[in-house]
Design a protein around this motif. Sequence first.
Motif, PDB file in Angstrom:
ATOM      1  N   ARG A  60     -26.043 111.207 134.249  1.00  0.00           N
ATOM      2  CA  ARG A  60     -24.939 110.994 135.190  1.00  0.00           C
ATOM      3  C   ARG A  60     -25.081 109.634 135.840  1.00  0.00           C
ATOM      4  O   ARG A  60     -26.156 109.286 136.314  1.00  0.00           O
ATOM      5  N   GLU A  85     -29.664 115.751 131.169  1.00  0.00           N
ATOM      6  CA  GLU A  85     -28.283 115.447 131.560  1.00  0.00           C
ATOM      7  C   GLU A  85     -28.221 114.020 132.077  1.00  0.00           C
ATOM      8  O   GLU A  85     -29.101 113.599 132.838  1.00  0.00           O
ATOM      9  N   LYS A 136     -33.775 119.654 127.597  1.00  0.00           N
ATOM     10  CA  LYS A 136     -32.469 119.021 127.689  1.00  0.00           C
ATOM     11  C   LYS A 136     -32.490 117.998 128.818  1.00  0.00           C
ATOM     12  O   LYS A 136     -33.194 118.183 129.811  1.00  0.00           O
TER      13      LYS A 136
END
Length: 109
Positions: free
Chosen positions: A104, A102, A100
């Motif tokens: 930001r 993420e 995975k």
Amino acid sequence: MQYLLSVINDRPDLATSDEQAAIDVFNDQLQADGYWVFAGGLGSPSTATVVDNRGEEPVFTDGPFVESKEFLIGFWVIEAPDLDVALKLATEGSKACNRKVEVRPFVAE
């Protein structure tokens, strides 16, 4: 705008040789396309030391800040024109590293 693409690991093993080869190809493409700023891998959470110097004396604690079965194992910092491009690149990165990712944005101050 710059974005942090955090690679989230949920198992103790590092990248396999096939995964590392795919990551290398992805890194080369990021550089060739002008998105690359910086990337790196991290040691396991067991190698972490947390420093808390908010009180009278600093406190050093071995191990991760948060006990979790998922942890940050690596990252890319990219330069992308917008979130849609960053998400597209994170999708490709997730496929390359088989983990995975993420996304930001860095906050301009």
